[in-house]
Design an enzyme around this catalytic site. Structure first.
Site: not given
Ligand code: AHR
Length: 514
Positions: A195, A318
């Protein structure tokens, strides 16, 4: 034979007429199958966050909970059963503040740090690189390491790769040997930042692309250990990020990531409860979940412009549902229960990934244990398997199988002004010629699916499913098996069609054998 066949067809047609709102029509094409569904679509993610590692995988010194070298063996056994193919670590946002050298060597001498992203707790670094690789060895899965670009250095990532992958005489290989592992680990999957548009450094896509090129240059392919470098990709529908990254990074990267979470209310300030919600919130959650289809299509279209041969993988590293935390728990720990709704999200999302397996080569559910949409929840020595776990159990048959294109015309499931297709599906043929079809029925009523099978021969059909009476049902520590895998007997060959009666709120997998 002929009159009997006509009567059966007539009965079938009448049944369809009477119940036409509830019948979906599918066509499965077994002929032109060529795309492999990468097993890495079934990947997992575990961050140094809340009770994921500490009080999850990793128990305290001398703990009575069964463990091997402090790694919980009940969790390992459960995850091995569903063959998780890879595990992403150490973050997430944590990765861009993590300095790997703090997590190696004698444990008592490791420096501590503040986990600023997740609750401001002290991280003692007792679980570090070697422990993570030990865990992956026990799970028989591939490690996927996310390197620190936000607050790290090119040298730091370069040396981490050398520490893990170089087989020969070098300072980092010597350090690894000192730490008890003379042989290289040969880690292939490397995330170059996480991110980077947000917690990973608040970069612009142009700036990040240049950073990627610097970091990737010095992350070396040592003999026998070629790297699959994954560039930090877009947040949800940030198509500009994908455009710039594809233009400036392109196939310097093995993959480009995408992050998307299903937030029930669509409001990050009050996301909605994990178990206490009404039908309106249930359907809006499913609509938000199905948005993944649009994201994959639109990001893929941009990737196709720069990479028509589809060499760069889309890595959805994710995904999952993100709700409010359980009442009374630390808001920074992201601990949430997992309901039948989560199972339907898992089945639907995995169907989307399977159907886009030509571009989506890897994905990681966030997060495996005790955080967000987990497979496993723990409470001291107790462990429960979530409805999501059971869907991953059903779907493991798709891992590395050949995708069979399936098109489906489904009636809508509607609540007030919101509607979604009631049924979604994906299908594959495994290396033994066995065909598996996974159907998800989002409707609160049962649905019939009639599937025309083209170039698929089979003699028998069997099924397994995950279902429950209410979308709010869940497994608790008092009732750990309320939702589990059960037999499904509602599928039959009817003439040229395969007809399946899907219970309300169900994830069903059919096995068709010759
Ligand atoms: O999964 C939780 C968080 O969500 C992670 O650390 C981040 O990459 C995303 O914003």
């Amino acid at each position: 034979m002929k009159p009997l066949f006509t009567i059966i067809s007539l009965v079938f047609l009448l049944h369809q007429r009477a119940d036409c709102q509830q019948t979906a029509q599918a066509v499965l094409n077994g002929k032109d199958a060529k795309t492999q569904i990468s097993r890495h679509i079934y990947g997992q993610f575990s961050e140094h966050l809340g009770r994921s590692i500490y009080d999850g995988f990793w128990v305290s010194e001398g703990s009575a909970i069964p463990n091997k070298g402090r790694i919980r063996t009940d969790i390992v056994a459960a995850l091995k059963k569903i063959h998780i193919p890879n595990l992403r670590w150490p973050g997430g946002c944590f990765a861009d503040e993590y300095h790997w050298r703090d997590g190696i060597g004698e444990r008592t001498k490791r420096p501590k740090m503040v986990n600023t992203n997740w609750g401001g707790v002290t991280e003692d670094n007792s679980f570090g690189t070697n422990e993570f690789l030990e865990l992956c060895g026990m799970l028989n899965c591939e490690p996927y390491i996310s390197a620190n670009v936000g607050s790290g250095t090119v040298e730091e990532m370069s040396k981490w790769v050398e520490y893990l992958n170089f087989d020969g005489v070098s300072p980092m290989a010597a350090l690894r040997t000192e730490n008890g592992h003379p042989k290289p680990y040969k880690v292939s999957f490397w995330g170059v930042g996480n991110e980077s548009w947000g917690c990973g450094g608040s970069m612009t896509p142009d700036f990040y692309s240049d950073q990627f090129r610097r970091y990737a240059t010095y992350a070396r392919n040592y003999p026998g250990a070629p790297l699959k470098k994954i560039a930090s990709g877009a947040n949800s529908d940030d198509y500009h990020w994908t455009e710039v990254a594809m233009k400036n990074i392109g196939n310097r990267a093995w993959g480009l990531s995408l992050h998307y979470y299903t937030v029930p209310t669509g409001n990050w300030g009050d996301k909605g409860s994990a178990t206490n919600f009404d039908e309106k919130q249930y359907i809006s959650t499913m609509r938000n979940c199905l948005h993944m289809e649009e994201l994959v299509n639109k990001h893929s279209a941009i990737m196709d412009k720069y990479d028509p041969a589809k060499k760069v993988a889309m890595v959805v590293d994710e995904w999952g549902i993100w709700t409010n935390v359980e009442p009374g728990t630390n808001p920074g720990f992201l601990f949430q229960q997992n309901s039948m709704r989560d199972a339907l999200i898992a089945g639907t999302t995995l169907n989307i990934f399977n159907n886009h397996a030509d571009r989506v080569k890897m994905a990681n559910l966030a997060q495996t244990v005790n955080v967000l949409q987990s497979l496993v929840l723990t409470q001291k020595e107790k462990m429960i398997l979530t409805p999501t776990y059971h869907v991953f159990d059903l779907y493991q048959v798709h891992q590395d199988a050949t995708l069979l294109p399936i098109t489906i015309q489904s009636p809508d499931y509607m609540v007030d002004d919101i509607k979604v297709p009631a049924v979604n599906a994906s299908a594959s043929r495994d290396s033994n010629g066995v065909v598996h079809i996974s159907f998800v029925n989002l409707n609160t009523k049962k649905m019939t699916v009639s599937t025309v099978l083209q170039s698929v021969d089979y003699k028998s059909v069997q099924g397994r499913m995950v279902t429950s009476a209410k979308f709010t049902d869940y497994n608790s520590f008092d009732q750990p098996d309320k939702i589990t895998v059960t037999a499904f007997t509602g599928a039959k060959k009817q003439g040229a069609q395969l007809v399946a009666e899907l219970p309300a709120l169900s994830v069903v997998i059919l096995t068709l054998k010759k």
